[in-house]
Design a protein around this motif. Structure first.
Motif, PDB file in Angstrom:
ATOM      1  N   UNK A  94     -18.020  -5.515 -10.737  1.00  0.00           N
ATOM      2  CA  UNK A  94     -17.772  -4.413 -11.670  1.00  0.00           C
ATOM      3  C   UNK A  94     -16.560  -3.566 -11.297  1.00  0.00           C
ATOM      4  N   UNK A  95     -15.865  -3.947 -10.238  1.00  0.00           N
ATOM      5  CA  UNK A  95     -14.756  -3.121  -9.741  1.00  0.00           C
ATOM      6  C   UNK A  95     -13.595  -3.019 -10.719  1.00  0.00           C
ATOM      7  N   UNK A  96     -13.464  -4.005 -11.617  1.00  0.00           N
ATOM      8  CA  UNK A  96     -12.350  -3.993 -12.557  1.00  0.00           C
ATOM      9  C   UNK A  96     -12.291  -2.743 -13.406  1.00  0.00           C
ATOM     10  N   UNK A  97     -13.449  -2.139 -13.675  1.00  0.00           N
ATOM     11  CA  UNK A  97     -13.487  -0.919 -14.471  1.00  0.00           C
ATOM     12  C   UNK A  97     -13.242   0.329 -13.621  1.00  0.00           C
ATOM     13  N   UNK A  98     -13.085   0.129 -12.325  1.00  0.00           N
ATOM     14  CA  UNK A  98     -12.876   1.243 -11.400  1.00  0.00           C
ATOM     15  C   UNK A  98     -11.591   1.039 -10.612  1.00  0.00           C
ATOM     16  N   UNK A  99     -10.570   0.580 -11.307  1.00  0.00           N
ATOM     17  CA  UNK A  99      -9.273   0.392 -10.685  1.00  0.00           C
ATOM     18  C   UNK A  99      -9.225  -0.728  -9.676  1.00  0.00           C
ATOM     19  N   UNK A 100     -10.188  -1.650  -9.737  1.00  0.00           N
ATOM     20  CA  UNK A 100     -10.224  -2.774  -8.813  1.00  0.00           C
ATOM     21  C   UNK A 100     -10.799  -2.452  -7.452  1.00  0.00           C
ATOM     22  N   UNK A 101     -11.347  -1.248  -7.277  1.00  0.00           N
ATOM     23  CA  UNK A 101     -11.854  -0.801  -5.984  1.00  0.00           C
ATOM     24  C   UNK A 101     -13.382  -0.828  -5.970  1.00  0.00           C
ATOM     25  N   UNK A 102     -14.017  -1.794  -5.289  1.00  0.00           N
ATOM     26  CA  UNK A 102     -15.481  -1.841  -5.247  1.00  0.00           C
ATOM     27  C   UNK A 102     -16.100  -0.570  -4.677  1.00  0.00           C
ATOM     28  N   UNK A 103     -15.394   0.103  -3.768  1.00  0.00           N
ATOM     29  CA  UNK A 103     -15.936   1.324  -3.181  1.00  0.00           C
ATOM     30  C   UNK A 103     -16.020   2.465  -4.182  1.00  0.00           C
TER      31      UNK A 103
ATOM     32  N   UNK B 136     -20.435  -5.173 -20.428  1.00  0.00           N
ATOM     33  CA  UNK B 136     -19.666  -6.237 -19.781  1.00  0.00           C
ATOM     34  C   UNK B 136     -18.558  -6.727 -20.684  1.00  0.00           C
ATOM     35  N   UNK B 137     -17.617  -7.449 -20.101  1.00  0.00           N
ATOM     36  CA  UNK B 137     -16.440  -7.877 -20.862  1.00  0.00           C
ATOM     37  C   UNK B 137     -16.791  -8.813 -22.020  1.00  0.00           C
ATOM     38  N   UNK B 138     -17.726  -9.735 -21.800  1.00  0.00           N
ATOM     39  CA  UNK B 138     -18.093 -10.642 -22.880  1.00  0.00           C
ATOM     40  C   UNK B 138     -18.751  -9.885 -24.024  1.00  0.00           C
ATOM     41  N   UNK B 139     -19.533  -8.848 -23.687  1.00  0.00           N
ATOM     42  CA  UNK B 139     -20.197  -8.059 -24.723  1.00  0.00           C
ATOM     43  C   UNK B 139     -19.191  -7.292 -25.573  1.00  0.00           C
ATOM     44  N   UNK B 140     -18.055  -6.937 -25.002  1.00  0.00           N
ATOM     45  CA  UNK B 140     -17.027  -6.257 -25.795  1.00  0.00           C
ATOM     46  C   UNK B 140     -16.638  -7.107 -27.004  1.00  0.00           C
ATOM     47  N   UNK B 141     -16.559  -8.405 -26.815  1.00  0.00           N
ATOM     48  CA  UNK B 141     -16.194  -9.307 -27.903  1.00  0.00           C
ATOM     49  C   UNK B 141     -17.311  -9.406 -28.934  1.00  0.00           C
ATOM     50  N   UNK B 142     -18.552  -9.379 -28.458  1.00  0.00           N
ATOM     51  CA  UNK B 142     -19.691  -9.383 -29.380  1.00  0.00           C
ATOM     52  C   UNK B 142     -19.662  -8.131 -30.251  1.00  0.00           C
TER      53      UNK B 142
ATOM     54  N   UNK C 153     -22.067  11.256 -19.026  1.00  0.00           N
ATOM     55  CA  UNK C 153     -21.738  10.464 -20.215  1.00  0.00           C
ATOM     56  C   UNK C 153     -20.273  10.543 -20.617  1.00  0.00           C
ATOM     57  N   UNK C 154     -19.606  11.641 -20.230  1.00  0.00           N
ATOM     58  CA  UNK C 154     -18.194  11.805 -20.585  1.00  0.00           C
ATOM     59  C   UNK C 154     -17.265  11.013 -19.678  1.00  0.00           C
ATOM     60  N   UNK C 155     -17.764  10.553 -18.543  1.00  0.00           N
ATOM     61  CA  UNK C 155     -16.922   9.793 -17.621  1.00  0.00           C
ATOM     62  C   UNK C 155     -16.517   8.477 -18.290  1.00  0.00           C
ATOM     63  N   UNK C 156     -15.240   8.130 -18.295  1.00  0.00           N
ATOM     64  CA  UNK C 156     -14.805   6.907 -18.987  1.00  0.00           C
ATOM     65  C   UNK C 156     -15.400   5.628 -18.413  1.00  0.00           C
ATOM     66  N   UNK C 157     -15.926   5.683 -17.180  1.00  0.00           N
ATOM     67  CA  UNK C 157     -16.527   4.498 -16.580  1.00  0.00           C
ATOM     68  C   UNK C 157     -18.041   4.431 -16.775  1.00  0.00           C
ATOM     69  N   UNK C 158     -18.612   5.440 -17.435  1.00  0.00           N
ATOM     70  CA  UNK C 158     -20.047   5.412 -17.712  1.00  0.00           C
ATOM     71  C   UNK C 158     -20.316   4.389 -18.810  1.00  0.00           C
ATOM     72  N   UNK C 159     -21.545   3.896 -18.863  1.00  0.00           N
ATOM     73  CA  UNK C 159     -21.894   2.975 -19.930  1.00  0.00           C
ATOM     74  C   UNK C 159     -22.061   3.698 -21.259  1.00  0.00           C
ATOM     75  N   UNK C 160     -22.343   4.990 -21.213  1.00  0.00           N
ATOM     76  CA  UNK C 160     -22.363   5.774 -22.443  1.00  0.00           C
ATOM     77  C   UNK C 160     -20.981   5.762 -23.091  1.00  0.00           C
TER      78      UNK C 160
ATOM     79  N   UNK D  28     -27.159  -1.034  -5.807  1.00  0.00           N
ATOM     80  CA  UNK D  28     -26.405  -2.206  -6.237  1.00  0.00           C
ATOM     81  C   UNK D  28     -25.907  -3.003  -5.045  1.00  0.00           C
ATOM     82  N   UNK D  29     -25.900  -4.326  -5.185  1.00  0.00           N
ATOM     83  CA  UNK D  29     -25.429  -5.195  -4.111  1.00  0.00           C
ATOM     84  C   UNK D  29     -23.905  -5.154  -4.031  1.00  0.00           C
ATOM     85  N   UNK D  30     -23.336  -5.500  -2.877  1.00  0.00           N
ATOM     86  CA  UNK D  30     -21.877  -5.619  -2.782  1.00  0.00           C
ATOM     87  C   UNK D  30     -21.306  -6.606  -3.793  1.00  0.00           C
ATOM     88  N   UNK D  31     -22.043  -7.676  -4.094  1.00  0.00           N
ATOM     89  CA  UNK D  31     -21.585  -8.657  -5.082  1.00  0.00           C
ATOM     90  C   UNK D  31     -21.431  -8.001  -6.449  1.00  0.00           C
TER      91      UNK D  31
END
Length: 261
Positions: free
Chosen positions: A161-170, A37-43, A70-77, A153-156
């Motif tokens: 998390x859409x910000x890491x996927x170009x702003x697209x929740x889908x 998450x974004x806050x964790x980036x600062x940690x 794991x190589x996908x830039x949007x993966x948590x790895x 995952x819920x729609x919420x």
């Protein structure tokens, strides 16, 4: 459970990082549970800057998207490599993430539980809280005795998390492999970090409301060694805020961190 109100986001982040750094210095072979998450980036940026060694540390991440290699830039790895692992002296063999690419997710989940047990359990688990009230990806109505498994995952959550996927929740994967609530609670220490006004309502429900599977984060009320670190905005809906501040002002164990409180 301890509620630790910090005056600013930066102070909350700094306090969280200093606690983790302290645990690593006291126990170099710490088993550390990690979050994203974004806050964790600062940690993680502060931990990198601290120069603390991760050479003997073993890590377990809370979750991973199903279907992202794991190589996908949007993966948590990839997230963890970018924000922490590529910048510290951690042994890659000591890094553990759920396998969201496994052919059989139930087998992968059971293997993850075995790996945690084989490491002796998690000493310190870092947590965030989602706007749906979840820890990890334990979405509403997750069993409070749940173990590692895959969840829809819920729609919420997908919108959050859409910000890491170009702003697209889908574009956000629909499923994730996540530690269960009970898996998280078995950690010897929990540190939950939350910041921002958008988290205020759900934080108040999680720490002052009833214990309920509708908000999996409420399960942290059961933990005897749990700290909830909040900035001023995330703490703003707490009914007991004045008391929590008074406790922190009078607890000697917070003296080394007094400048952040």
């Amino acid at each position: 459970m301890e509620i630790v109100p910090a005056p600013t986001r930066d102070a909350a982040v700094a306090l969280t990082a200093k606690l983790i750094e302290s645990r690593l210095r006291d126990k170099p072979n710490l088993v550390l549970g990690l979050a994203t998450g974004r806050t964790m980036e600062e940690v993680y940026a502060r931990l990198v800057a601290s120069g603390v060694s991760f050479a003997r540390c073993t890590t377990f991440n809370l979750d991973e998207y199903v279907g992202l290699p794991p190589e996908d830039p949007n993966s948590y790895a990839a997230y963890m490599r970018h924000h922490l692992f590529d910048h510290v002296d951690i042994d890659p063999a000591r890094i553990n993430l759920p396998d969201g690419m496994a052919d059989d997710l139930s087998v992968a989940a059971a293997d993850y539980e075995r790996r945690i047990a084989g490491a002796g359990g998690i000493d310190l688990q870092l947590l965030g809280i989602g706007e749906a009230g979840h820890i990890g990806f334990n979405e509403p109505l997750s069993a409070l005795r749940s173990r590692t498994r895959d969840k829809i995952l819920t729609p919420v959550t997908r919108a959050q998390n859409a910000g890491m996927f170009g702003g697209d929740p889908d574009a956000v994967p629909k499923r994730a492999l996540t530690m269960g609530v009970e898996t998280i609670l078995e950690s010897r220490e929990l540190v939950l970090l939350a910041s921002g006004r958008a988290k205020a309502s759900v934080v108040a429900k999680a720490v002052e409301g009833p214990l309920t599977a509708r908000i999996s984060a409420s399960a942290i009320q059961l933990h005897t060694h749990c700290k909830v670190i909040l900035d001023d905005e995330a703490a703003s809906d707490l009914e007991g805020l004045a008391y929590y501040r008074e406790v922190c002002r009078n607890e000697e164990k917070w003296d080394p961190y007094r400048s952040l409180l």
